[in-house]
Design a protein around this motif. Sequence first.
Motif, PDB file in Angstrom:
ATOM      1  N   LYS A 302       0.826  -1.193   0.000  1.00 58.69           N
ATOM      2  CA  LYS A 302       0.000   0.000   0.000  1.00 58.69           C
ATOM      3  C   LYS A 302       0.871   1.258   0.000  1.00 58.69           C
ATOM      4  O   LYS A 302       1.905   1.323   0.663  1.00 58.69           O
ATOM      5  CB  LYS A 302      -0.922   0.013   1.217  1.00 58.69           C
ATOM      6  CG  LYS A 302      -1.864  -1.195   1.299  1.00 58.69           C
ATOM      7  CD  LYS A 302      -2.813  -1.242   0.129  1.00 58.69           C
ATOM      8  CE  LYS A 302      -3.789  -2.419   0.261  1.00 58.69           C
ATOM      9  NZ  LYS A 302      -4.711  -2.479  -0.887  1.00 58.69           N
ATOM     10  N   ALA A 304      -0.607   4.638   0.445  1.00 60.26           N
ATOM     11  CA  ALA A 304      -1.140   5.497   1.514  1.00 60.26           C
ATOM     12  C   ALA A 304      -2.460   4.878   1.980  1.00 60.26           C
ATOM     13  O   ALA A 304      -3.537   5.327   1.583  1.00 60.26           O
ATOM     14  CB  ALA A 304      -1.345   6.927   1.021  1.00 60.26           C
ATOM     15  N   ILE A 307      -5.319   7.043   3.378  1.00 59.90           N
ATOM     16  CA  ILE A 307      -5.924   8.023   2.477  1.00 59.90           C
ATOM     17  C   ILE A 307      -6.656   7.330   1.336  1.00 59.90           C
ATOM     18  O   ILE A 307      -7.839   7.579   1.096  1.00 59.90           O
ATOM     19  CB  ILE A 307      -4.851   8.984   1.926  1.00 59.90           C
ATOM     20  CG1 ILE A 307      -4.152   9.703   3.078  1.00 59.90           C
ATOM     21  CG2 ILE A 307      -5.484   9.983   0.964  1.00 59.90           C
ATOM     22  CD1 ILE A 307      -3.005  10.587   2.614  1.00 59.90           C
ATOM     23  N   SER A 308      -5.934   6.451   0.640  1.00 65.83           N
ATOM     24  CA  SER A 308      -6.514   5.733  -0.506  1.00 65.83           C
ATOM     25  C   SER A 308      -6.013   4.302  -0.468  1.00 65.83           C
ATOM     26  O   SER A 308      -4.916   4.012  -0.959  1.00 65.83           O
ATOM     27  CB  SER A 308      -6.111   6.419  -1.822  1.00 65.83           C
ATOM     28  OG  SER A 308      -6.704   5.775  -2.928  1.00 65.83           O
ATOM     29  N   LYS A 311      -4.411   2.387  -3.710  1.00 63.95           N
ATOM     30  CA  LYS A 311      -3.166   2.769  -4.372  1.00 63.95           C
ATOM     31  C   LYS A 311      -1.988   2.012  -3.763  1.00 63.95           C
ATOM     32  O   LYS A 311      -1.899   1.859  -2.546  1.00 63.95           O
ATOM     33  CB  LYS A 311      -2.937   4.273  -4.273  1.00 63.95           C
ATOM     34  CG  LYS A 311      -3.943   5.072  -5.102  1.00 63.95           C
ATOM     35  CD  LYS A 311      -3.708   6.548  -4.986  1.00 63.95           C
ATOM     36  CE  LYS A 311      -4.631   7.296  -5.930  1.00 63.95           C
ATOM     37  NZ  LYS A 311      -6.055   6.934  -5.753  1.00 63.95           N
ATOM     38  N   THR A 355      -0.300  11.779  -9.033  1.00 62.64           N
ATOM     39  CA  THR A 355      -0.538  10.935  -7.856  1.00 62.64           C
ATOM     40  C   THR A 355      -0.887  11.773  -6.632  1.00 62.64           C
ATOM     41  O   THR A 355      -1.811  11.434  -5.867  1.00 62.64           O
ATOM     42  CB  THR A 355       0.703  10.075  -7.575  1.00 62.64           C
ATOM     43  OG1 THR A 355       1.014   9.293  -8.736  1.00 62.64           O
ATOM     44  CG2 THR A 355       0.467   9.165  -6.391  1.00 62.64           C
ATOM     45  N   LEU A 356      -0.174  12.877  -6.430  1.00 58.47           N
ATOM     46  CA  LEU A 356      -0.488  13.761  -5.301  1.00 58.47           C
ATOM     47  C   LEU A 356      -1.870  14.377  -5.447  1.00 58.47           C
ATOM     48  O   LEU A 356      -2.611  14.529  -4.458  1.00 58.47           O
ATOM     49  CB  LEU A 356       0.575  14.847  -5.187  1.00 58.47           C
ATOM     50  CG  LEU A 356       1.968  14.373  -4.748  1.00 58.47           C
ATOM     51  CD1 LEU A 356       2.966  15.536  -4.801  1.00 58.47           C
ATOM     52  CD2 LEU A 356       1.919  13.768  -3.347  1.00 58.47           C
ATOM     53  N   ASP A 358      -4.425  13.064  -7.001  1.00 62.86           N
ATOM     54  CA  ASP A 358      -5.400  12.013  -6.718  1.00 62.86           C
ATOM     55  C   ASP A 358      -5.513  11.760  -5.221  1.00 62.86           C
ATOM     56  O   ASP A 358      -6.618  11.569  -4.684  1.00 62.86           O
ATOM     57  CB  ASP A 358      -4.980  10.739  -7.447  1.00 62.86           C
ATOM     58  CG  ASP A 358      -6.132   9.784  -7.649  1.00 62.86           C
ATOM     59  OD1 ASP A 358      -7.189  10.002  -7.060  1.00 62.86           O
ATOM     60  OD2 ASP A 358      -5.965   8.810  -8.412  1.00 62.86           O
ATOM     61  N   LEU A 359      -4.376  11.756  -4.531  1.00 61.82           N
ATOM     62  CA  LEU A 359      -4.416  11.563  -3.080  1.00 61.82           C
ATOM     63  C   LEU A 359      -5.102  12.733  -2.375  1.00 61.82           C
ATOM     64  O   LEU A 359      -5.825  12.545  -1.388  1.00 61.82           O
ATOM     65  CB  LEU A 359      -2.995  11.376  -2.539  1.00 61.82           C
ATOM     66  CG  LEU A 359      -2.291  10.070  -2.906  1.00 61.82           C
ATOM     67  CD1 LEU A 359      -0.849  10.094  -2.417  1.00 61.82           C
ATOM     68  CD2 LEU A 359      -3.035   8.874  -2.325  1.00 61.82           C
ATOM     69  N   SER A 362      -8.737  12.308  -2.803  1.00 60.58           N
ATOM     70  CA  SER A 362      -9.185  11.223  -1.927  1.00 60.58           C
ATOM     71  C   SER A 362      -9.268  11.684  -0.477  1.00 60.58           C
ATOM     72  O   SER A 362     -10.170  11.260   0.266  1.00 60.58           O
ATOM     73  CB  SER A 362      -8.231  10.027  -2.044  1.00 60.58           C
ATOM     74  OG  SER A 362      -8.204   9.517  -3.363  1.00 60.58           O
ATOM     75  N   MET A 363      -8.358  12.533  -0.067  1.00 67.48           N
ATOM     76  CA  MET A 363      -8.391  13.061   1.292  1.00 67.48           C
ATOM     77  C   MET A 363      -9.651  13.888   1.523  1.00 67.48           C
ATOM     78  O   MET A 363     -10.303  13.779   2.574  1.00 67.48           O
ATOM     79  CB  MET A 363      -7.147  13.922   1.535  1.00 67.48           C
ATOM     80  CG  MET A 363      -6.862  14.207   2.991  1.00 67.48           C
ATOM     81  SD  MET A 363      -6.182  12.746   3.804  1.00 67.48           S
ATOM     82  CE  MET A 363      -5.597  13.476   5.335  1.00 67.48           C
ATOM     83  N   SER A 389      -6.553  14.601 -10.907  1.00 66.69           N
ATOM     84  CA  SER A 389      -5.144  14.522 -11.283  1.00 66.69           C
ATOM     85  C   SER A 389      -4.752  15.573 -12.331  1.00 66.69           C
ATOM     86  O   SER A 389      -3.565  15.909 -12.456  1.00 66.69           O
ATOM     87  CB  SER A 389      -4.816  13.127 -11.816  1.00 66.69           C
ATOM     88  OG  SER A 389      -5.648  12.798 -12.913  1.00 66.69           O
TER      89      SER A 389
END
Length: 408
Positions: A302, A304, A307-308, A311, A355-356, A358-359, A362-363, A389
């Motif tokens: 994993k 994160a 958070i997600s 991923k 990626t950041l 998307d995270l 998700s947050m 993204s």
Amino acid sequence: MNDSSWGAPQTGPGYWGPADQDRAPAGPAYGQGPSYDQGRAPAGPAYERHAVEETRPMPIVPDMPDVPAGGGDNQDDRGAARLSGPLFRDEAAAPQASPEPRTGPQEPMTGAASPSEPEPEPQPQPHLQPQPQPQQKKSAGRDLGAAIGVGVGLGAVIIASLFIVKAVFVGVIAVAVVVGLWELTSRLDERKGIRAPLVPLAVGGAAMVVAGYVRGPEGAWVAMALTALAVLVWRMTEPPDGYLKDVTAGVFAAFYVPFLATFVAMMLTADDGAWRVLTFLILTVVSDTGAYAIGWRFGKHKLAPRISPGKTREGLFGAVLFAMVAGVLCMQFLIDDGTWWQGLVIGACVAASATLGDLGESMIKRDLGIKDMGTLLPGHGGIMDRLDSLLPTAPVVWLLLVLFVGSA
């Protein structure tokens, strides 16, 4: 004989039926004439008790057939009934024990073993190995067919507007910004009770995109400042309760959606602006595709989980690899004066920023307790679920292209 020695025919448990009369010995003592009545004792002089006991033959009891476990029918039970009653009236009947009630499940009456036979011992069952469960196939969690169809449709609209009339593409960006603001403010109101004013955000967001396309970075910053001021003033028309959180969310929404989208419009102002925008879109989509493909097939660690959870580190490696390869090809064949090593750098940076982004999305959704920002796009969710993204990647690509090949 009198009733003290034989008695009348029994009708209860000790009754001798007609089936038993053939076993009584014939002779003068019993009589053969008209006085003989079937089922009754022959009339005559009374015998004394000891004579009767000494001269009367005992009835021959036939062998009883095996009785089923649950009991037999009435004909099979008559022999047992005869043995349980007294042979003579002056003998006391032995008390019969009442059968115990059955409390467990009754077995079917297919015949049971004799009580004298021992119960068969249970045979040991062979040790069975548990069958391995078939491994379930991984699922993407979405309607893949609908997602592909919607993605192809959106791509066709973007490509057509991008290479035919640039102003139309700017309008597409403005519409996406307004819809994204509507989704974001609606979810904030529903889940957190935060009422960010939508009207100044929508008007200011569309103006911000146009200002960035016409006036460049200076126009985008001015439009951003005016939009934030409009949010503060608009919220003053309502009661002061929750004013701070509402205007804070409004300023955040203005920066997060329209301001970041303005960098796409600014990429379009260059001579090869359409190809720059296409490079930006290709790198972002390829990065997401590489992360999904490698993560779905090989993902085990994993990235994160808080958070997600979906991923993985393997997916991040796939995003970087795919984006770098796509960056080399785009910079070599689509961008004027571009080189292959610049493509490597842009590809790696796009994978990181996508990626950041998307995270970060998700947050926000995890804080709001939702899975998708909307349902406008089947198989994708909402507009914001597709911009997550793209928005943070736009300023990264714009800046690197300006540094590598200039802004003209």
